[in-house]
Each structure stands twice: as C-alpha cells, then as structure tokens.
Design a protein around this motif. Sequence first.
Motif, short mmCIF file in Angstrom:
data_model
loop_
_atom_site.label_atom_id
_atom_site.label_comp_id
_atom_site.label_asym_id
_atom_site.label_seq_id
_atom_site.Cartn_x
_atom_site.Cartn_y
_atom_site.Cartn_z
N ARG A 148 -46.17 18.41 16.08
CA ARG A 148 -46.26 16.68 15.52
C ARG A 148 -45.31 16.34 14.88
N GLU A 174 -45.76 10.93 19.19
CA GLU A 174 -46.86 11.29 19.98
C GLU A 174 -46.83 13.03 19.84
N ARG A 175 -47.92 13.92 19.88
CA ARG A 175 -47.81 15.31 20.00
C ARG A 175 -46.99 15.62 21.21
N ALA A 219 -48.30 11.66 11.55
CA ALA A 219 -49.56 12.17 12.15
C ALA A 219 -50.82 11.75 11.41
N GLU A 220 -51.80 11.86 12.52
CA GLU A 220 -53.15 10.98 11.78
C GLU A 220 -53.67 11.82 10.44
N SER A 250 -52.63 15.33 7.93
CA SER A 250 -51.94 16.46 7.56
C SER A 250 -51.80 17.23 6.20
N SER A 256 -53.73 15.74 15.16
CA SER A 256 -53.28 14.91 16.09
C SER A 256 -54.62 14.57 16.83
N SER A 268 -56.39 12.53 20.17
CA SER A 268 -55.90 12.09 21.44
C SER A 268 -56.89 11.61 22.22
#
Lengths: 242, 242, 242, 242, 242, 242
Positions: C68, C72-73, E24-25, E27, E42, E44
């Motif tokens: 990450r 985007e991952r 990141a969303e 962390s 993350s 998705s």
Amino acid sequence: MRKDGRTEEEIRPCTIECGCIRHAEGSAFIRVGDTHVLCVASVSDRVPKWLARSEQGWITAEYSMLPRSTAERTPRESTAGVSGRTQEIQRMIGRALRAVCDLHMLGTWSIVVDCDVIQADGGTRTAAITGAYVALAQAISWMIQHNLVRTWPLSAQVAAISAGLVQGDVLVDLTYEEDRSASVDLNLVLTHKGQVVEIQAAAEGNPFSVEQLNRLIGGASKGLKILFEIQRKALEGIVVRS
Amino acid sequence: MRKDGRTEEEIRPCTIECGCIRHAEGSAFIRVGDTHVLCVASVSDRVPKWLARSEQGWITAEYSMLPRSTAERTPRESTAGVSGRTQEIQRMIGRALRAVCDLHMLGTWSIVVDCDVIQADGGTRTAAITGAYVALAQAISWMIQHNLVRTWPLSAQVAAISAGLVQGDVLVDLTYEEDRSASVDLNLVLTHKGQVVEIQAAAEGNPFSVEQLNRLIGGASKGLKILFEIQRKALEGIVVRS
Amino acid sequence: MRKDGRTEEEIRPCTIECGCIRHAEGSAFIRVGDTHVLCVASVSDRVPKWLARSEQGWITAEYSMLPRSTAERTPRESTAGVSGRTQEIQRMIGRALRAVCDLHMLGTWSIVVDCDVIQADGGTRTAAITGAYVALAQAISWMIQHNLVRTWPLSAQVAAISAGLVQGDVLVDLTYEEDRSASVDLNLVLTHKGQVVEIQAAAEGNPFSVEQLNRLIGGASKGLKILFEIQRKALEGIVVRS
Amino acid sequence: MRKDGRTEEEIRPCTIECGCIRHAEGSAFIRVGDTHVLCVASVSDRVPKWLARSEQGWITAEYSMLPRSTAERTPRESTAGVSGRTQEIQRMIGRALRAVCDLHMLGTWSIVVDCDVIQADGGTRTAAITGAYVALAQAISWMIQHNLVRTWPLSAQVAAISAGLVQGDVLVDLTYEEDRSASVDLNLVLTHKGQVVEIQAAAEGNPFSVEQLNRLIGGASKGLKILFEIQRKALEGIVVRS
Amino acid sequence: MRKDGRTEEEIRPCTIECGCIRHAEGSAFIRVGDTHVLCVASVSDRVPKWLARSEQGWITAEYSMLPRSTAERTPRESTAGVSGRTQEIQRMIGRALRAVCDLHMLGTWSIVVDCDVIQADGGTRTAAITGAYVALAQAISWMIQHNLVRTWPLSAQVAAISAGLVQGDVLVDLTYEEDRSASVDLNLVLTHKGQVVEIQAAAEGNPFSVEQLNRLIGGASKGLKILFEIQRKALEGIVVRS
Amino acid sequence: MRKDGRTEEEIRPCTIECGCIRHAEGSAFIRVGDTHVLCVASVSDRVPKWLARSEQGWITAEYSMLPRSTAERTPRESTAGVSGRTQEIQRMIGRALRAVCDLHMLGTWSIVVDCDVIQADGGTRTAAITGAYVALAQAISWMIQHNLVRTWPLSAQVAAISAGLVQGDVLVDLTYEEDRSASVDLNLVLTHKGQVVEIQAAAEGNPFSVEQLNRLIGGASKGLKILFEIQRKALEGIVVRS
C-alpha cells in the motif's frame, strides 16, 4: 496423390546444412518441407549428478518451438511452463541419440543438443532427431580433433520419420494437415542398418490392427533410407573419425 | 583500426531479410556482423486487460536468446526463469516500437514482436529493435491489406545502435569483445528524423562527462543513418501503405 | 509555478535519517516529499558464485514496494512474481553503488542494500539510490571500525534525481502526477563531482531532441547538488574513514 | 524360470477391488504383484476451455507416486515439480481411456481419473491403465443411473501390460528388477477385441529387429487376455448399462 | 528480574501510531520494544471468488518481514517463496480480525491488512494482530464516513500477546532471546472482554501440564489489558462510529 | 446422541495396521471412522543443512490429500502449489513427533514421515499424528535392529484428537459435518502420560471462555486414552527396543 503432389510413400524435400552456428561444437539446420529445425550440439565437462561417480558420459536434448513457428502464436514456455508434450519430445530425442552412442567412450563429457523449431508443419520431433544426429556427429568429430575422445563412439546413424493411416491409406512424412486427419500416428526411429531404436504408435479415434502397424512400419522404413543418405551428404568433409 | 578492420565510427555489415517466416504477419531476419536476430510480428485481437475499456491497440515485444547463441551454452529461461536482463530488454524494444506508432489507429488490435537471438556477438538488443521495426511495418501493411487498420499508424522509422568509450575513443556498433572492454556503454534509439526515442548510458567502472556523452551520441547517430537506409530497402516492394 | 508551489527546478523537501534500523550495519530512511524509502545495508561474507575465485567484493541492491505504498494496493511480488520493472530498478541501484566503489578494496565481502518503498509519490528509484549511498557509507564505516576493510573504498558520493518535459518546460524531481503528464522522463545518476554514472531518458509519446536532453541534464544536475549536501549532513558524526 | 517362479509369458497375480473410495463416482484398487495403484474417477461439469464450444465431453488422467512407493523415497512433485515422466504417463493413460469412449455421448461432462501409486514394483503405468478402465466404467455406470448419460459410451475394454527382451527371451509383465535388465521395453495397450490402442517400444542399449517387436507383441497380447477377464469380474454386479 | 529489567508479567513499552500512511484507508505503526510492525488496511470492492454469490464481505491479512528486520538478513519471499511460517501467521491474523467483525455488515467489500515487520525482536505475530486491529478500525471508520458501511460491524477489540515458560517461570511478552530459551511458547488472542479468540501453545522440548497452560493464560491476559488501553488511545479522535 | 449414534465424548472406531508398505522402514495405515491416512516413515542419512554441524538427527513430516479423498475433487498441490493449510499441518505433525524424541540419540540420521490422506471425513491432521507415531516407532525399531541407533530415543507415545463446541456441547473426535457446525475447534496433542505437546483452539464465529476451553481439553483427553491403547496394540510384536 496428396495435396502437395506427393505419392503415398514419398517424403518431402529435405536439406540439412551442417555447421551453421559459429559458436557451437556441432550444428545442423534441417528443412523437411516447411518444417525447419535448428539443432545445436554443445559439449560440456559437467555430467548429471547421478552419473558423477560412473565412468561414462551423457547425451541429452532440449526441444522448443519459437512462438510463431506455428500458425497461431504459442506463448513461450518461459512464461507458460514447460509442457508435457515438450518434455515427452526432448526425452525421446535424447533416447534416440544415446541408443547409437557408446557413452563410456565419451569419458566424462556430456553433450546437450538443442532443437529449436523455427517453423512447423508437422513432423517436428522426427526432423529434430534426424538433424540432431548430424549436429551430434559434428560435435563428436570436434571432440576427436581436440583429443577429448579417442575412438569414434557412434555405432550407427539414427533418423526418424512419421507415418499415418489416412482413410485406410499409409501416408509417409505427414504434414500438419495430414497428421490431423490421420486415424493412427506412427513415429519410427531407426538406425541406418534397419534396426528399431524406438516406435510409438497411437490410435487417434479408432484402434488399429497389428497388420496395419506393420504396413506403417514398412512405409516409414523406405522414407528413412533417403534421410540417411541426406545425413551422410551433410556430414561429408566435416566429420573426422578417429 | 579495430580488430575486425573497421574504423572507429564504422558499423558492421548489416542485412535484413523481410518475410522469412511463412506463418507470420510480419518477419525480419537481421544480421549485424555475427549478431543474428529473428524478429517475428504476430497480430492478435486480444489487448492486455488493463486496456480493455480504452479504444486503443497495443504493441509489445518478447526477447530471448537460443541457448547456444552465446559462446558458452546458456540455460533456457523456461528452466532457469526469465532474467532481469531479458525483461529489461523486451520492455525497451516495446517502448521503442510504441513511440513511433499511433496506438489509437490500431483500433483494438495488438501486435507482439518476438525477437529471438540465433547468434550473439554484442548489440543484440539494438539489432532486435532495428529488425523489429521491419517486422512491425510488414505486419501493419498486412493489416491494411486485410482492412484491419485504415490509416498508416507509424510516424517514423525507429532503429538502435550501441556505442562505447574504449580507451578514450568513441567506437560505434560494438562487438561482444569491444563491449567488455568499454568504460561506457551507450544504447541509442532514434527515429530516422534524428529525434531521440530512448537513451541509456552507464559507466562500467569510471564515471564520464556530459561532453563524452555528447560525442557518443554523435557517433551513434551517424551509424543509424545507414541502418535506416537498410530498413527501407528491406521493406521495398513489401509495405503497402493506406 | 507547480501544483505544490515549487518552481520548475526546485526539488521537494528532503530528509535522510541514518542508522534507523538497529540490527543493520548501515541504514537510511529517506523522505523526498511524500516518497519515503527505507534503505538498509547488510554485510555478508558470501560473494556471488561467479566471483568466487576473484579477489574482489560485490555490492548489490534489492528494491520492493510495500503493497500500500501506492494509491491502489499492489499485490506482493512474493505472490505475483518479481516484475520486470522491479528487476530493472534493482539492477540500476546496484550499478550506481558499484560505480563509486573500488570493489577490490572490499576484499571478499559483499554488501546487499535493501530499498523498501514505504510510501510512493514518484521518483522512488532515484530516492532509493540517494538513500542507498548513505546506508552503504555507514556500512563501510562499520567495516572499517571492525577491521574488515582497511582503506575507504568509495571514490565519490552518488545520488540520483528525475526530470521531465511537461508541456515543453523542464521540471526537476517529478511527483507521480507530474511524471504521468511528462512527455520525456529522465533519470540521472551523478557523482558529487558532476560526472555521469548513468543516464536514462525515454520518450513517453513524442520523441525529443538532443538539445532538450541537454536542458534536462542541466536542470537535474542543479537539484543533485542539494541532495549531495543532505547526504553529507546525514553521515556527519557517523562515518569513520580509514 | 524367472526369479519369482513365473514362466516367461506368465503375468503376476492380479486383483482389482472396485468401489473402494466412498466419496468417488468410480474407484478401483489394482494390485499386480507388488505394484499397487489406486484409480479414482471423478465426474465434473467443467470441460477444458478449448472444448467449451464443442458438444463433447472429455476424459483426462493424473498420475502420481506416493513418496515411499519406491525403494528409495522420492520427493513429492508438489515440491520438486511435475517431472517429464509423470506428464508422459498421464497423457498416455488419458489417450487410452479416450480411445474406447465416444466423447460425444458424454455430453458436456468430463471425467478425471486419478492414478496414485501406493507401492511400485514395475509396470505402474500399465497397471494404472488397467485399473483406470474399471474406475471409469463404474463412474459411467453412476452417470447412467443419475441420468447424466443416456447411452453406454464405451466401445471396448482397454488394458495394458509390459513386455521386454531379457537376454534374448521375451518376458511378459516385468518386475522393476527385470525391467532394469531388459534390452527392450514394450508397453502395449489393447482393447479386449485385440485391437491396438497404443504401442511404445524403445531400445535400452541395443536396437532391435521388427521380428523381435512382433514376438513381444504376441507375448503381451496373451497376458492381456487374463487382465480383461479380471476387469470383467471386478465390475460384475457394479456396472449398470443403459 | 529479566535481562531488560522487566518483572515476569511486565510487557515491553508499546506505542501505536494511527494514520501514518497517506494513501491508505487505515494504518497503524506499532512498536512493542524493538519489534516494529507497520499495519496497513486497504478497502477493495473485490471479494474472493468463493464468496462471490454470498452477501458478505471478507477480511484477510498478509504478513511479511523486511529482509533486515532480523539480526541476520533473510532472503525476500519474492525470491525464496512464501514460507509455511508466513502463511501460518497471515492465516492467524486474518482469523483474529474476522472473529470480531460481522462480515455481513461489510456488504460486498473486502479489506486486506498488510502487516510488514520493519524490525523484529520476538512477538511479531502478536504485535501484528494488535496493530492490525487499529488499522482495521480506522479503515471501517473511513467506510462509514464514505457510506460504504452503515452499522459499526466490530463487536470487540482484539489483541494478542505471547507468554512462555522459562526455567519454570511464566514470562509475558517474550523478546527473541527469551523466546529461544522458553520450553513452552504460548500465543494468546483475546477480545477486550476477556473471551478467547485463539490459543496456540506448543512444547519446545518437554511437554507441559494443563495447570502450567492455565498459568500462562493468566499472565498473558493481564498483559493484554494494557494493550487494549493503548489501542483505544491510538484510535481516539480518529474512529467515527455509525 | 450424534448423527452416527455416538455419545458426546465417544470417539469413532479406530484401527491401525502397522507395516503395510513393503519398501518402508516404518508404516501405518490408520482408519478413524471414514478418515483413512497412510503414514510412512523413511530413514535417511541426510539431515537438513542447518543441522549439518550439530550432532543430532531430525524428524520431519509431509502431509498431502489424494485429490478425491474429499467429497469434491481437490486439485493436486503439484499443480496448484502447496497451500498454507498443508504447510501448517505438516509443521504441526513434525513438532509433535520431535517433542517425544531425543534427537541427539538419532545420531546424524533423519526420518521423514509421509502422511497421505486416502479418504477424509474430519480430523485428518490428528489421525495423521496418531498414525505417524506408530510408523515412527516401527522405523526406530528397524534402526535399532540395524544398529543405526543404540538407545530407544522415544520418551513417550504421542497422539492427537479433535474436539469442538457444537451448540454449547463438547463433542469429541468431530466428523467433517460436525466440524463445520462447531463454534470452537480444538486440536489437542498429548503424550500417553497426559502431558500437553501442543494445543490449538480457535473461535469460528464467537469467542469462547477459558472455562469452555478446559472442558474441551477434558473431553479430548479421555478420547486420547483409547487411541494410546490402539497404538500399543498396533506395535505389539513389531517394536524391538534396545
């Protein structure tokens, strides 16, 4: 009459060019109709581990098709993984070469013969065997000239050809298209003395009789006589025997 | 005077044979001295996934060396894994071809150009680019004849050559032996209009000055003019533009 | 003026923290704007096989992005396979470090510098080179203190930076967003004496002129002067020369 | 007389136990002397991709040896990679089964027959074919009972056996030890009507004559008659035809 | 008294920094003594295939150690292959997170939590679980703010710690050195309500009694209370519940 | 009452057949209800590299499921890659065996125990441990008879069993179906003296209390007593101690 004008037992035009790769100890570019295979022999002082303690050499083969040797592009095996078909073929080429060589006379040297198909139209594995023999003989001649081997270790020439049953008829040296419509597919590996080194025949669809098998063997044997002659010419002036 | 009799800025004898592979939409066999590369272009209706929704085509390249193209046999990448060097080279070939092609004009077609080194003596990546352009141009000509593409999408010819500093001198089109003794190694990709598509230069040992870099670029540019001429001749009578 | 308020030739704020990993012989955490790379040098008594008989050491690099670090991952390469891009970058970092080190002075020691991208915003490969030099210098200092190396083997500092043509302007030290809109992408690796270690420039779209190349080199060179200063400060009080 | 007291053309004691695996649609545990193979047929509604648009089913086989089925432990192929030998054998088993089945009658169903060697003493590939036929027949019977297939699609029984030349004598159904001393190794796959499905014979050392090939075929054919009888008994009371 | 001055049941200093990775969303950078783990969540919109038809989301974890997080450099798993140990650990982290989350409330979203060990000194898997919870909670908070999830789906905090028997004494939160000399190694995953999510204990050498197991559980439980408190502080002002 | 008529703490019918594989130093075929596992011990004079300089032997295990041991066919790991689950299980079996063996008494010999699941109905890993002990004991007996080991190195029997909470009840030795509906899943590895070798318990859904954990341990311990008795009978007349 066949599509390309050949009679049933007639083989395609065949040429073998020996010594075409500058770096290699032996090389042969064989063309059988539109099937073109580059066979290159490399001499190495490393034998496989399991032979390490024995007093003999080894011969092995690798086979590969360039991606666009085929009508549709085939992905490289470096990406897709080495297929079962490839492994089957390279084992077969290796067996054929070893069957006519006294491996003890090779000392502790090993030879790899790379067979790379540049263009394919049926019979790539048999063309590879026929060309590989020429590359091997040149490499061994090189070894004798460089005193790596004392006595000529090859007991016979070896070559191979395909044959098949197409609508009941025995056809020799099949193109890709003929191969697809054959109900039996024979690959025959002989020495120039007429002895069998390997035979493989499988039914594609209907099983076949032993009598049909023998007719296929007969037709293929005739075609092989011509290939042995072409091998001899390709090696003329190149091979130096002990 | 160089070992093979060339002057410092002289390139090796070069020939390009176009259309040598029967099954392929485009093909070129390029010989630059003892470096021989077979370049084959395949047209496909599949584009990479990440382009699926866009309205453009794609061009990519694959590069491989036959095991005995080198002085010592190199193991196949199907066995040993695709090396970093191979990937670096095929990405470079792909970039060079895409830089002279309007990918939107390719519609949703993609083209793979396989560059297989049959024999190596330095400069395989630059020979591959020079040959790949010819194979690509033939394939695009085929697409125009078959109405897959309407407008000629190539904006320029592209070719590549190496140059290096050997004991302070600028040598153009290095053999393998010269490359090993060079202290700087330049690969230059130009269009026939003299524009830069890609430049890579790295110090092997001692760093170099910007002035030396510009002298290398100058020498390589002269050599490329000859290659562009040979490309044009190879395509004569083959390419049909829209 | 650029989006983040910089002038065309201004680089992003840069910090280098040396010695941040407790177990390692050398380490540096470099931040160039939002690009953060952890560079860690490990000393080992094993050299690659092909160097076994020589009397010299070796320096190599590995590069990886945390999944990450990107917007985007990205899947891990342990799962997806090491990409061509990764291999290209780690070969480049290794070349840059070896170009400023006398490998014979390393005896038979080798050093691996791991460059792990924690967060990415363009220029990860150039930041990795700049940070890797610091980690390497600390590791070599450690080797001298432990009597593994006698003489300071580094002949110069090495660092790298990117530059690009965006709408005709030369911008130095591109963010990810700027990089995507650049028509030419230059990576320049210099020593602090202004000598070239490596140069890579490729057209993304339209080819460019040699004159534009030289303007890019000029801009990048100025930015590098600041990075060399930051390297020196990071190593102050840490490096012990022989 | 052979080491285990058999005459030249006598086969080893053979038993086939049908239905031994509870979860499977078809299964057979075949013992030929000390060679023990578990054959398990699985019915699936997925056909290979390349058959997707056709209106036919498919039969495939997988072959594996447990690590200690052999005298020395063999590493698992999950660790060591699937060998060429394994791939060759599983392709051969698949061909044998497909040769006696009308694939169009299978609709769009496919069947995988797993052949796992529990203990090996020569002839594992031929025992696998003989056992796989029984597992396949049980699975097809299950399909008929569950209305997945309407008409019995198998046109004949298929079985296989080995034979070899040992010091000039034709021996049938070779043990591992006999196989190692044989100068020719034949694998013969027949239908119970005496038709050939596949023949493979290779010289281990000296090439052989066509006459010797025919004697080997004769001996093997006699042994196969007994195996067809054992197959029939194993399926008694189990197979329900349409 | 332990080597670092701790009492038997005292845990190492622990800090958790939430929100440290910009892209990141979620962390969290957790430090437990010299063990440092970066945990990044993350979000998705792709769930694993086997969940495609269900109406639930999924949480999974990946675990990796940077090469020089350890005292000796460890080769990357992209080169060496993902080890059994790594897979075991990432499966354990995933189970722990899923045990406190109502996956149906996640809709069809999935979350991957990457746990990368920057520096290791024992207890990396337990630190990863403790940090992963914080990253997960931040990511879910982000999902609620962006209306991807309606109701807070986490039923409890989850954290983990190690304990071991060293010379008969129960030690909590083992360093790498302590772990090596422990005769039993316990990893305990609890919720903040004291319920067990997972327990793993294995004898390194001598088996142990159920009574000893219960003493280990008791000691570990006390240490976990402190970690739950640190988690709460790390999330203060960050988590927005529905 | 459970579906198959057992009481809550009753284990399934279990048999162990020792010495079933002719080539192997030790072997055991264990059947626990419909779970059938073949355990085969191979003695080797090679220890892992990292043990090379120590004066001790090693015991390791490999675990695999035949493709159709399961209700649906599972692809082979030689094709699909060794899964995390497989690696976790084989590490667990190895730890269990090593915990009851004095590895120094093995000299420099190593033993691999292959556990191949022929048919699966829950509890394959615990059945594998129970059977592996018997195969190991036979192999060590063989080593003593062949003077490879002087003193009996096993300090205790080791066996394993599962237990679970199903709707609040403790069930022992779960079938596959019971396992799927259990909210907690315990695997317990004990010696016949009642000492713990390994314990693993994880919540599938709701976390559980320490008190419930102790009830599960109690139930499993009772079932293990019966398994230790069956192990002893299987080894009667086979094991020869020093």
